[in-house]
Design a protein around this motif. Structure first.
Motif: not given
Length: 211
Positions: A61-62, A67
């Motif tokens: 996710d990071e 993103r």
């Protein structure tokens, strides 16, 4: 974000991206990039981008690419303009030949002393142990997890690895053990046997509960 901007972002985080993908996913990535590079029509390029999204959706996710995918990749501009710059795409495809590069953190963790699965007997596969995947050597178990000169896991390591969820995030757990820890004033793996087990476990619990 345009496709060219997305490809530039992918290039900037290429080692980290490849390190997070298994061999099958890297093959799928190469196929999607090749289709994108070969596309001459917007529909074909958009289909290739959808293929890229499917391959990269399992990145952490990071990850910056994750993103960007959430924000979306859009084609824009004149219909007579080239769809995208193919040179960066071809460079990425060329780098997919041979073993994937390692990001600096994983390279550092894999450089620490370790044992192969064959070297730890019945402990191989124990979810309480950190198991790191080396792109060339296969599964490796950091050496600090075992009693000196044996293949017996240290009980405190199993306790702390459970706190750190090593079965789900082995790289993060290994980084805690092999990195500097200001709370303990040293590297946790180096402090085994010289610092009480309870103090090591408390430091790990502070990290987990602090998150």
């Amino acid at each position: 974000m345009t496709p060219d901007e997305f490809v530039a972002l992918l290039r900037d985080h290429w080692p980290r991206t490849l390190a997070a993908l298994d061999p099958a996913a890297r093959e799928q990535l190469a196929s999607a990039l090749r289709k994108l590079a070969d596309s001459t029509e917007p529909q074909a390029a958009q289909a290739a981008m959808r293929g890229l999204r499917r391959v990269l959706r399992d990145l952490p996710d990071e990850h910056p690419v994750t993103r960007a995918l959430r924000d979306g990749v859009r084609f824009a501009g004149s219909v007579d303009a080239p769809l995208l710059d193919r040179q960066p795409l071809l460079a990425l495809l060329g780098s997919l030949q041979g073993p994937p590069p390692l990001d600096p953190v994983r390279a550092r963790l894999l450089a620490a002393p370790s044992l192969p699965a064959a070297g730890i007997g019945a402990a191989a596969g124990d979810p309480r142990l950190i198991r790191l995947r080396h792109p060339e050597l296969g599964d490796r178990y950091p050496r600090f997890q075992f009693e000196e000169g044996t293949d017996r896991p240290l009980p405190v390591v199993g306790v702390i690895n459970r706190l750190l969820m090593a079965d789900r995030d082995p790289w993060g757990a290994a980084d805690w053990w092999l990195g500097g820890n200001s709370w303990l004033g040293g590297v946790p793996a180096d402090l085994l046997g010289s610092v009480p087990d309870e103090e090591l476990a408390l430091a790990a619990r502070e990290l987990v509960e602090g998150d």
